[in-house]
Design an enzyme around this catalytic site. Structure first.
Site, PDB file in Angstrom:
ATOM      1  N   HIS A   1       1.580  -3.718   9.269  1.00 29.41           N
ATOM      2  CA  HIS A   1       2.997  -3.591   8.960  1.00 29.41           C
ATOM      3  C   HIS A   1       3.729  -2.939  10.123  1.00 29.41           C
ATOM      4  O   HIS A   1       3.117  -2.271  10.969  1.00 29.41           O
ATOM      5  CB  HIS A   1       3.207  -2.738   7.695  1.00 29.41           C
ATOM      6  CG  HIS A   1       2.692  -3.366   6.441  1.00 29.41           C
ATOM      7  ND1 HIS A   1       3.406  -4.302   5.728  1.00 29.41           N
ATOM      8  CD2 HIS A   1       1.524  -3.190   5.765  1.00 29.41           C
ATOM      9  CE1 HIS A   1       2.697  -4.672   4.671  1.00 29.41           C
ATOM     10  NE2 HIS A   1       1.558  -4.015   4.678  1.00 29.41           N
TER      11      HIS A   1
ATOM     12  N   HIS B   1       0.833  -1.210   0.000  1.00 30.23           N
ATOM     13  CA  HIS B   1       0.000   0.000   0.000  1.00 30.23           C
ATOM     14  C   HIS B   1       0.868   1.260   0.000  1.00 30.23           C
ATOM     15  O   HIS B   1       0.543   2.248  -0.664  1.00 30.23           O
ATOM     16  CB  HIS B   1      -0.918   0.003   1.222  1.00 30.23           C
ATOM     17  CG  HIS B   1      -2.114  -0.890   1.078  1.00 30.23           C
ATOM     18  ND1 HIS B   1      -2.013  -2.264   1.044  1.00 30.23           N
ATOM     19  CD2 HIS B   1      -3.440  -0.593   0.955  1.00 30.23           C
ATOM     20  CE1 HIS B   1      -3.224  -2.790   0.911  1.00 30.23           C
ATOM     21  NE2 HIS B   1      -4.109  -1.799   0.843  1.00 30.23           N
TER      22      HIS B   1
END
Length: 270
Positions: A235, A193
């Site tokens: 993440h 992303h």
């Protein structure tokens, strides 16, 4: 008259038996020990194995470490610094994962973070780009949209290769309820992303004429997408930071490999 050999042996045998009879087992065992070598006696071997010199040699041989273990016991400065930064990264990522679960401090904002997650996903961007390419009526617009599609596909390939090579697991506090994941998405480094947000924002800022408020919103969107990955627990911070850097560099690669009617006439003839 000299005694015969039989008489002499009998006399010796009688004296031995008398000595054994008169003194008991003590004299017999001493006689046997006198005839048995010290090294062949079980008690002597036991005492020799328990001697301080033998014990010291065995301890010394056991304490000899292989070269790999010696290197681990004496790590370099770079190794210590890397492990320290990794520990700080994991700690900060867990502290900022405030939307990882509903019971977290910012758990009520989790649906909003997941909506931002979908806005940076590759499938909506590729589908939207294909639709714009179908609706484009000018060659210049088709060229820009086609290169955006090429950039999105290139991003998927490069991120998948890096994730498969590094194989860094996602944070332990992450919940695997992501939108449209693939096999390589079980790894976290780098953030796809973040790479996509950085590359797309730079691409649109350079090839579209946008008003200043729209340009500011586009840059804010890229930052929010990256930061939402940490808040959702998807993440670590280093995954997002490297993703931004990788996405920024990917745009330079797209510019270098720019598709135009002169370079790829077959695509534009379609």
């Amino acid at each position: 008259m000299m005694p015969s050999p039989r008489t002499t042996r009998a006399t010796v045998g009688n004296s031995t038996s008398s000595a054994t009879t008169s003194n008991g087992k003590f004299e017999f065992s001493s006689l046997v020990n006198s005839r048995t070598p010290l090294s062949d006696s079980p008690s002597a071997r036991l005492r020799a194995s328990e001697s301080p010199v033998r014990r010291k040699d065995s301890l010394t041989s056991q304490q000899v470490l292989p070269e790999e273990d010696c290197m681990k016991l004496n790590p370099s400065f770079l190794g210590i610094a890397f492990r320290s930064l990794l520990a700080i990264d994991l700690w900060l990522s867990k502290r900022f994962g405030v939307c990882a679960e509903e019971h977290c401090s910012w758990g009520s904002a989790r649906p909003l973070m997941k909506l931002i997650e979908v806005s940076g996903h590759g499938i909506p961007w590729i589908a939207g780009t294909l639709y714009c390419l179908y609706k484009s009526d000018s060659l210049a617009a088709q060229e820009v949209v086609l290169n955006l599609l090429f950039a999105l596909i290139l991003d998927l390939i490069l991120v998948g290769l890096v994730k498969g090579a590094v194989k860094r697991r996602r944070p332990t506090h992450n919940r695997m309820d992501m939108f449209a994941t693939f096999s390589v998405d079980k790894y976290s480094f780098p953030s796809g992303h973040a790479t996509r947000a950085a590359m797309v924002s730079r691409f649109l800022l350079n090839h579209l004429v946008l008003a200043i408020p729209v340009r500011v919103l586009l840059m804010l969107w890229a930052v929010i997408v990256g930061f939402s990955r940490v808040m959702l627990g998807r993440h670590n911070i280093t995954d997002v930071a490297f993703g931004f850097l990788m996405g920024y560099m990917q745009y330079s690669l797209v510019e270098y490999l720019w598709l135009s009617p002169s370079t790829v006439p077959a695509l534009f003839s379609l």
